[in-house]
Design a protein around this motif. Sequence first.
Motif, PDB file in Angstrom:
ATOM      1  N   PHE A 141       0.762  -1.143   0.074  1.00 60.30           N
ATOM      2  CA  PHE A 141       0.054  -0.207  -0.118  1.00 60.30           C
ATOM      3  C   PHE A 141       1.088   1.134   0.080  1.00 60.30           C
ATOM      4  O   PHE A 141       1.926   1.183   0.821  1.00 60.30           O
ATOM      5  N   GLN A 142       0.594   2.107  -0.776  1.00 62.73           N
ATOM      6  CA  GLN A 142       1.367   3.571  -1.018  1.00 62.73           C
ATOM      7  C   GLN A 142       2.851   3.082  -1.262  1.00 62.73           C
ATOM      8  O   GLN A 142       3.639   4.013  -0.915  1.00 62.73           O
ATOM      9  N   LYS A 143       3.245   2.066  -2.010  1.00 65.14           N
ATOM     10  CA  LYS A 143       4.480   1.824  -2.279  1.00 65.14           C
ATOM     11  C   LYS A 143       4.564   2.384  -3.891  1.00 65.14           C
ATOM     12  O   LYS A 143       4.128   2.144  -4.783  1.00 65.14           O
ATOM     13  N   GLU A 144       5.729   3.297  -3.885  1.00 66.67           N
ATOM     14  CA  GLU A 144       6.044   4.211  -4.872  1.00 66.67           C
ATOM     15  C   GLU A 144       6.871   3.218  -5.837  1.00 66.67           C
ATOM     16  O   GLU A 144       8.023   2.739  -5.439  1.00 66.67           O
ATOM     17  N   GLY A 145       6.607   3.280  -7.070  1.00 67.80           N
ATOM     18  CA  GLY A 145       7.232   2.679  -8.121  1.00 67.80           C
ATOM     19  C   GLY A 145       7.436   1.093  -7.898  1.00 67.80           C
ATOM     20  O   GLY A 145       6.940   0.507  -6.829  1.00 67.80           O
ATOM     21  N   GLY A 146       8.186   0.158  -8.972  1.00 69.84           N
ATOM     22  CA  GLY A 146       8.141  -1.213  -8.795  1.00 69.84           C
ATOM     23  C   GLY A 146       7.076  -1.966  -8.496  1.00 69.84           C
ATOM     24  O   GLY A 146       5.985  -1.696  -9.204  1.00 69.84           O
ATOM     25  N   PHE A 147       7.188  -2.945  -8.037  1.00 69.18           N
ATOM     26  CA  PHE A 147       6.076  -3.749  -7.590  1.00 69.18           C
ATOM     27  C   PHE A 147       5.308  -3.363  -6.624  1.00 69.18           C
ATOM     28  O   PHE A 147       5.579  -3.102  -5.336  1.00 69.18           O
ATOM     29  N   ASN A 148       3.832  -2.997  -6.896  1.00 68.86           N
ATOM     30  CA  ASN A 148       2.930  -2.401  -6.134  1.00 68.86           C
ATOM     31  C   ASN A 148       1.840  -2.962  -5.948  1.00 68.86           C
ATOM     32  O   ASN A 148       1.462  -4.179  -6.588  1.00 68.86           O
ATOM     33  N   LEU A 149       0.631  -2.431  -5.042  1.00 71.51           N
ATOM     34  CA  LEU A 149      -0.791  -2.967  -4.724  1.00 71.51           C
ATOM     35  C   LEU A 149      -1.325  -3.466  -6.376  1.00 71.51           C
ATOM     36  O   LEU A 149      -1.940  -4.162  -6.660  1.00 71.51           O
ATOM     37  N   GLU A 150      -1.314  -2.243  -7.257  1.00 67.39           N
ATOM     38  CA  GLU A 150      -1.666  -2.182  -8.521  1.00 67.39           C
ATOM     39  C   GLU A 150      -1.315  -3.417  -9.247  1.00 67.39           C
ATOM     40  O   GLU A 150      -2.154  -4.110  -9.976  1.00 67.39           O
ATOM     41  N   SER A 151       0.230  -3.678  -9.412  1.00 72.58           N
ATOM     42  CA  SER A 151       0.861  -4.839  -9.806  1.00 72.58           C
ATOM     43  C   SER A 151       0.127  -6.289  -9.325  1.00 72.58           C
ATOM     44  O   SER A 151      -0.062  -7.339 -10.295  1.00 72.58           O
ATOM     45  N   VAL A 152      -0.006  -6.360  -8.001  1.00 72.13           N
ATOM     46  CA  VAL A 152      -0.743  -7.521  -7.569  1.00 72.13           C
ATOM     47  C   VAL A 152      -2.061  -7.657  -8.030  1.00 72.13           C
ATOM     48  O   VAL A 152      -2.333  -8.858  -8.449  1.00 72.13           O
ATOM     49  N   TYR A 153      -2.703  -6.748  -8.011  1.00 68.17           N
ATOM     50  CA  TYR A 153      -4.205  -7.007  -8.437  1.00 68.17           C
ATOM     51  C   TYR A 153      -4.390  -7.406  -9.839  1.00 68.17           C
ATOM     52  O   TYR A 153      -5.006  -8.019 -10.178  1.00 68.17           O
ATOM     53  N   ASN A 154      -3.485  -6.631 -10.847  1.00 66.26           N
ATOM     54  CA  ASN A 154      -3.455  -6.984 -12.101  1.00 66.26           C
ATOM     55  C   ASN A 154      -2.983  -8.626 -12.258  1.00 66.26           C
ATOM     56  O   ASN A 154      -3.533  -9.442 -12.992  1.00 66.26           O
TER      57      ASN A 154
END
Length: 202
Positions: A114-127
């Motif tokens: 959550f609120q991780k900037e750049g790289g592998f983030n929550l949106e990456s996990v969701y996708n």
Amino acid sequence: MTINTDQLLESILESLDRVDYIRPQDIPDIQLYMDQVTTFMDTHLASTRRYPEDKILTKTMINNYAKNNLIPPPEKKKYSREHMLLMIFIYYFKSFLSITDIQALMSPLTEKYFQKEGGFNLESVYNEVFQMEKPQVERLKDSVRELYRTSKDTFQDAPEDDRDFLQQFSFICLLSFDVYLKKQMIERLIDKLPKPDPKKKK
């Protein structure tokens, strides 16, 4: 009245092809107030309702999610895209998991991404997770058809007037047993997850 279960089954399976997920790019790239969040979810998840009056998401639900640490608290009463992604996960999980299990599942996700900037983030996990959906639907349809064929072989000696109902009951039992076993596996996997560190809670 006799139900044509063959046609009913195919109709249900065809409806699975219309099941889709909310893509991150569909979520506004601005922070939203609670009313805007509920309106967005109601619009984009309307096809998942069983009955038209069913609520997808309410203000009370959102407040409870924050209170039970399922989502981080909003910033100045506004919710980010990442809040929305977490609430979509919760929406699907809550139909078969307890709040405690969802909390155990979501806490590591929130802490790390959550609120991780750049790289592998929550949106990456969701996708990554939701892109597996379409191939899984086809495998599920094959599995359901196999269970249906099995159910049609049951109750051959039952009275003819009752046979359709009993075979349909058998089919529902087979589907239910499948769900029951998978729920057991999910709960055991959750029990093995690392426990959240209370010191890391915001």
